[in-house]
Motif scaffolding. Structure first.
Motif, PDB file in Angstrom:
ATOM      1  N   VAL A  33       0.788  -1.174  -0.099  1.00  0.00           N
ATOM      2  CA  VAL A  33      -0.120   0.110  -0.098  1.00  0.00           C
ATOM      3  C   VAL A  33       0.740   1.252   0.324  1.00  0.00           C
ATOM      4  CG1 VAL A  33      -1.701   1.250   1.311  1.00  0.00           C
ATOM      5  CG2 VAL A  33      -1.716  -1.212   1.159  1.00  0.00           C
ATOM      6  N   LYS A  34       0.694   1.963  -1.006  1.00  0.00           N
ATOM      7  CA  LYS A  34       1.533   3.367  -0.985  1.00  0.00           C
ATOM      8  C   LYS A  34       1.199   4.160   0.045  1.00  0.00           C
ATOM      9  CE  LYS A  34       1.527   2.854  -6.098  1.00  0.00           C
ATOM     10  NZ  LYS A  34       1.262   3.763  -7.386  1.00  0.00           N
ATOM     11  N   PRO A  35       2.122   4.835   0.780  1.00  0.00           N
ATOM     12  CA  PRO A  35       1.819   5.864   1.724  1.00  0.00           C
ATOM     13  C   PRO A  35       0.957   7.028   1.185  1.00  0.00           C
ATOM     14  CG  PRO A  35       4.030   5.497   1.564  1.00  0.00           C
ATOM     15  CD  PRO A  35       3.604   4.643   0.524  1.00  0.00           C
ATOM     16  N   GLY A  36      -0.276   7.270   1.958  1.00  0.00           N
ATOM     17  CA  GLY A  36      -1.054   8.520   1.428  1.00  0.00           C
ATOM     18  C   GLY A  36      -1.989   8.124   0.332  1.00  0.00           C
ATOM     19  N   ALA A  37      -1.982   6.686   0.156  1.00  0.00           N
ATOM     20  CA  ALA A  37      -3.157   6.049  -0.651  1.00  0.00           C
ATOM     21  C   ALA A  37      -4.485   6.222  -0.323  1.00  0.00           C
ATOM     22  CB  ALA A  37      -2.897   4.636  -1.061  1.00  0.00           C
ATOM     23  N   ILE A  38      -5.285   6.755  -1.176  1.00  0.00           N
ATOM     24  CA  ILE A  38      -6.699   7.050  -0.942  1.00  0.00           C
ATOM     25  C   ILE A  38      -7.614   6.219  -1.543  1.00  0.00           C
ATOM     26  CG2 ILE A  38      -8.708   8.885  -1.223  1.00  0.00           C
ATOM     27  CD1 ILE A  38      -6.383  11.036  -1.062  1.00  0.00           C
ATOM     28  N   ASP A  39      -8.627   5.396  -0.762  1.00  0.00           N
ATOM     29  CA  ASP A  39      -9.478   4.567  -1.700  1.00  0.00           C
ATOM     30  C   ASP A  39     -10.464   5.501  -2.202  1.00  0.00           C
ATOM     31  OD1 ASP A  39      -8.282   2.485  -0.709  1.00  0.00           O
ATOM     32  OD2 ASP A  39      -9.575   1.999   1.104  1.00  0.00           O
ATOM     33  N   ARG A  40     -11.057   4.945  -3.493  1.00  0.00           N
ATOM     34  CA  ARG A  40     -11.968   5.704  -4.079  1.00  0.00           C
ATOM     35  C   ARG A  40     -13.320   4.816  -4.249  1.00  0.00           C
ATOM     36  NH1 ARG A  40     -10.610   8.197  -9.519  1.00  0.00           N
ATOM     37  NH2 ARG A  40     -12.460   7.904  -9.756  1.00  0.00           N
ATOM     38  N   ILE A  41     -14.667   5.436  -4.167  1.00  0.00           N
ATOM     39  CA  ILE A  41     -15.712   4.434  -4.836  1.00  0.00           C
ATOM     40  C   ILE A  41     -16.377   5.394  -5.586  1.00  0.00           C
ATOM     41  CG2 ILE A  41     -15.871   3.507  -2.654  1.00  0.00           C
ATOM     42  CD1 ILE A  41     -18.393   5.265  -1.892  1.00  0.00           C
ATOM     43  N   GLU A  42     -17.087   4.780  -6.599  1.00  0.00           N
ATOM     44  CA  GLU A  42     -18.012   5.474  -7.467  1.00  0.00           C
ATOM     45  C   GLU A  42     -19.430   4.975  -7.397  1.00  0.00           C
ATOM     46  OE1 GLU A  42     -16.516   6.178 -11.558  1.00  0.00           O
ATOM     47  OE2 GLU A  42     -14.641   6.031 -10.897  1.00  0.00           O
ATOM     48  N   LEU A  43     -20.352   5.917  -7.236  1.00  0.00           N
ATOM     49  CA  LEU A  43     -21.597   5.402  -7.103  1.00  0.00           C
ATOM     50  C   LEU A  43     -22.444   5.223  -8.513  1.00  0.00           C
ATOM     51  CD1 LEU A  43     -22.722   7.763  -4.237  1.00  0.00           C
ATOM     52  CD2 LEU A  43     -22.027   5.390  -3.985  1.00  0.00           C
ATOM     53  N   SER A  44     -23.500   4.476  -8.625  1.00  0.00           N
ATOM     54  CA  SER A  44     -24.198   4.411  -9.688  1.00  0.00           C
ATOM     55  C   SER A  44     -24.943   5.687 -10.094  1.00  0.00           C
ATOM     56  CB  SER A  44     -25.116   3.068  -9.633  1.00  0.00           C
ATOM     57  OG  SER A  44     -25.978   3.505  -8.698  1.00  0.00           O
ATOM     58  N   GLU A  45     -25.326   5.807 -11.167  1.00  0.00           N
ATOM     59  CA  GLU A  45     -26.221   6.928 -11.551  1.00  0.00           C
ATOM     60  C   GLU A  45     -27.582   6.988 -10.513  1.00  0.00           C
ATOM     61  OE1 GLU A  45     -29.074   8.207 -15.047  1.00  0.00           O
ATOM     62  OE2 GLU A  45     -27.103   7.473 -15.646  1.00  0.00           O
ATOM     63  N   GLY A  46     -28.032   5.664 -10.304  1.00  0.00           N
ATOM     64  CA  GLY A  46     -29.287   5.729  -9.445  1.00  0.00           C
ATOM     65  C   GLY A  46     -28.876   6.115  -8.022  1.00  0.00           C
ATOM     66  N   ALA A  47     -27.787   5.590  -7.355  1.00  0.00           N
ATOM     67  CA  ALA A  47     -27.507   5.831  -6.073  1.00  0.00           C
ATOM     68  C   ALA A  47     -27.009   7.387  -5.998  1.00  0.00           C
ATOM     69  CB  ALA A  47     -26.236   5.337  -5.766  1.00  0.00           C
ATOM     70  N   SER A  48     -26.406   8.197  -6.976  1.00  0.00           N
ATOM     71  CA  SER A  48     -26.204   9.463  -7.022  1.00  0.00           C
ATOM     72  C   SER A  48     -27.369  10.120  -6.903  1.00  0.00           C
ATOM     73  CB  SER A  48     -25.266   9.804  -8.212  1.00  0.00           C
ATOM     74  OG  SER A  48     -24.122   9.257  -8.520  1.00  0.00           O
ATOM     75  N   ARG A  49     -28.411   9.917  -7.658  1.00  0.00           N
ATOM     76  CA  ARG A  49     -29.601  10.389  -7.927  1.00  0.00           C
ATOM     77  C   ARG A  49     -30.204  10.479  -6.484  1.00  0.00           C
ATOM     78  NH1 ARG A  49     -30.647   8.011 -12.731  1.00  0.00           N
ATOM     79  NH2 ARG A  49     -32.120   6.422 -11.543  1.00  0.00           N
ATOM     80  N   LEU A  50     -30.209   9.446  -5.802  1.00  0.00           N
ATOM     81  CA  LEU A  50     -30.812   9.267  -4.424  1.00  0.00           C
ATOM     82  C   LEU A  50     -30.224  10.257  -3.371  1.00  0.00           C
ATOM     83  CD1 LEU A  50     -31.321   5.425  -3.951  1.00  0.00           C
ATOM     84  CD2 LEU A  50     -33.107   7.228  -3.818  1.00  0.00           C
ATOM     85  N   LEU A  51     -28.660  10.261  -3.638  1.00  0.00           N
ATOM     86  CA  LEU A  51     -28.007  11.311  -2.596  1.00  0.00           C
ATOM     87  C   LEU A  51     -28.334  12.629  -2.861  1.00  0.00           C
ATOM     88  CD1 LEU A  51     -24.615   9.831  -2.423  1.00  0.00           C
ATOM     89  CD2 LEU A  51     -26.123   9.820  -0.404  1.00  0.00           C
ATOM     90  N   LYS A  52     -28.599  12.864  -4.281  1.00  0.00           N
ATOM     91  CA  LYS A  52     -28.817  14.412  -4.562  1.00  0.00           C
ATOM     92  C   LYS A  52     -30.183  14.782  -4.185  1.00  0.00           C
ATOM     93  CE  LYS A  52     -25.443  14.470  -8.255  1.00  0.00           C
ATOM     94  NZ  LYS A  52     -25.375  14.530  -9.896  1.00  0.00           N
ATOM     95  N   SER A  53     -31.216  13.887  -4.111  1.00  0.00           N
ATOM     96  CA  SER A  53     -32.481  14.217  -3.826  1.00  0.00           C
ATOM     97  C   SER A  53     -32.721  14.920  -2.482  1.00  0.00           C
ATOM     98  CB  SER A  53     -33.401  13.034  -3.951  1.00  0.00           C
ATOM     99  OG  SER A  53     -33.177  11.976  -2.752  1.00  0.00           O
ATOM    100  N   GLY A  54     -31.554  14.418  -1.408  1.00  0.00           N
ATOM    101  CA  GLY A  54     -31.547  14.985  -0.260  1.00  0.00           C
ATOM    102  C   GLY A  54     -32.702  14.461   0.646  1.00  0.00           C
ATOM    103  N   THR A  55     -33.503  13.526   0.450  1.00  0.00           N
ATOM    104  CA  THR A  55     -34.307  13.065   1.138  1.00  0.00           C
ATOM    105  C   THR A  55     -33.984  11.679   1.809  1.00  0.00           C
ATOM    106  OG1 THR A  55     -36.875  12.379   1.455  1.00  0.00           O
ATOM    107  CG2 THR A  55     -35.861  12.064  -0.827  1.00  0.00           C
TER     108      THR A  55
END
Length: 104
Positions: A33-55
């Motif tokens: 593991v590289k020092p300072g490595a950052i894990d990344r995730i990408e949400l599906s379009e549907g999951a992103s819409r749910l998060l943006k809906s704010g509800t």
């Protein structure tokens, strides 16, 4: 579904206790593991819409109606709709991984 506590001492969780083929006692090293490595995730379009809906609420009346339809054995599963949504999500995922640059 209830999930119990995680057993950290489990040999299944110890990468040094297994080889890539699943055999114990392997000499294969885990990737560094590289020092300072950052894990990344990408949400599906549907999951992103749910998060943006704010509800974070749900429609209690709709849930009650669905529950009653299930109890009365009147709930109809729309196979075509489910299949279409699965295909759309899979296509979105494949598009995401196809457009990734090497090393991302």
């Amino acid at each position: 579904m209830k999930i119990g506590p995680l057993n950290i001492d489990s040999p299944r969780l110890d990468p040094a206790a297994r080889s890539p083929a699943g055999q114990a006692g392997s000499s294969a090293a885990a990737p560094a593991v590289k020092p300072g490595a950052i894990d990344r995730i990408e949400l599906s379009e549907g999951a992103s819409r749910l998060l943006k809906s704010g509800t974070d609420s749900f429609d209690a009346e709709k849930v009650a109606a669905i529950r009653k339809a299930i109890e009365d054995k009147q709930f109809k599963i729309k196979h075509e709709v489910i299949a279409e949504k699965m295909i759309t999500e899979a296509a979105s995922f494949l598009q995401t991984i196809a457009t990734k640059q090497p090393g991302e």
